[in-house]
Design a protein around this motif. Structure first.
Motif, mmCIF file in Angstrom:
data_model
loop_
_atom_site.group_PDB
_atom_site.id
_atom_site.type_symbol
_atom_site.label_atom_id
_atom_site.label_comp_id
_atom_site.label_asym_id
_atom_site.label_seq_id
_atom_site.Cartn_x
_atom_site.Cartn_y
_atom_site.Cartn_z
ATOM 1 N N HIS A 5 0.846 -1.198 0.000
ATOM 2 C CA HIS A 5 0.000 0.000 0.000
ATOM 3 C C HIS A 5 0.883 1.251 0.000
ATOM 4 N N ALA A 6 1.917 1.240 0.829
ATOM 5 C CA ALA A 6 2.826 2.389 0.913
ATOM 6 C C ALA A 6 3.564 2.614 -0.405
ATOM 7 N N LEU A 35 2.489 1.855 -3.397
ATOM 8 C CA LEU A 35 1.536 2.389 -4.371
ATOM 9 C C LEU A 35 1.293 3.883 -4.157
ATOM 10 N N THR A 36 1.193 4.310 -2.900
ATOM 11 C CA THR A 36 0.941 5.726 -2.643
ATOM 12 C C THR A 36 2.146 6.601 -2.978
ATOM 13 N N GLN A 37 3.306 5.999 -3.150
ATOM 14 C CA GLN A 37 4.493 6.760 -3.548
ATOM 15 C C GLN A 37 4.452 7.132 -5.026
ATOM 16 N N LYS A 69 3.090 9.022 -8.019
ATOM 17 C CA LYS A 69 2.332 10.259 -8.197
ATOM 18 C C LYS A 69 1.044 9.941 -8.953
ATOM 19 N N ILE A 74 -1.516 8.242 -7.354
ATOM 20 C CA ILE A 74 -2.214 7.225 -6.574
ATOM 21 C C ILE A 74 -2.265 7.687 -5.127
ATOM 22 N N GLY A 75 -3.473 7.950 -4.668
ATOM 23 C CA GLY A 75 -3.676 8.333 -3.281
ATOM 24 C C GLY A 75 -4.033 7.120 -2.444
ATOM 25 N N PRO A 76 -4.266 7.324 -1.150
ATOM 26 C CA PRO A 76 -4.595 6.203 -0.266
ATOM 27 C C PRO A 76 -5.863 5.441 -0.693
ATOM 28 N N THR A 122 -7.188 5.084 -3.790
ATOM 29 C CA THR A 122 -6.914 4.287 -4.984
ATOM 30 C C THR A 122 -6.019 3.105 -4.642
ATOM 31 N N ALA A 123 -5.045 3.324 -3.795
ATOM 32 C CA ALA A 123 -4.164 2.227 -3.377
ATOM 33 C C ALA A 123 -4.970 1.138 -2.673
ATOM 34 N N THR A 124 -5.938 1.530 -1.851
ATOM 35 C CA THR A 124 -6.796 0.556 -1.174
ATOM 36 C C THR A 124 -7.641 -0.212 -2.179
#
Length: 118
Positions: A28-29, A31-33, A35, A37-39, A41-43
């Motif tokens: 998850h972390a 994916l959020t790195q 640019k 993709i926010g939390p 979308t990562a979820t």
């Protein structure tokens, strides 16, 4: 001199290898790195991945709400991959210029018909 060139080559290769984030392996972390993709979308990606790994970009686009062809292209440019593959625009993207050409041709045809009636 040759050693210096080889060292630079390996440093660049390592930087590029670390920049790519595979959607099937990333946390998850990770994916959020990327640019774009926010939390949330990562979820959604992580939840969809529970059904099984993504086969390709079309599978990712079809299973994850909020990821379309346009955003897939941008995410790929930022380093996201599916099974190590970058996004390649499909036929829908190549048809857009054709529809733009058709729209611009319609007013010219309409103008020609008006002149015939006069």
């Amino acid at each position: 001199m040759l050693k210096r060139i080889i060292a630079v080559f390996f440093a660049l290769y390592a930087a590029l290898a670390l920049a790519a984030v595979d959607v099937n392996k990333a946390s998850h972390a990770d994916l959020t790195q990327v640019k774009g993709i926010g939390p949330a979308t990562a979820t959604r990606i992580m939840d969809a991945r529970k059904q099984g790994p993504f086969k390709n970009w079309d599978d990712l686009i079809g299973r994850v709400k909020g990821i379309a062809q346009t955003s897939a292209g941008k995410l790929s440019e930022e380093g996201l991959t599916v099974n190590g593959q970058a996004y390649k625009a499909g036929p829908a993207s190549s048809s857009k210029p054709a529809s733009t050409t058709e729209k611009s041709a319609k007013p010219a045809q309409t103008a020609g018909k008006k002149q015939e009636k006069s």
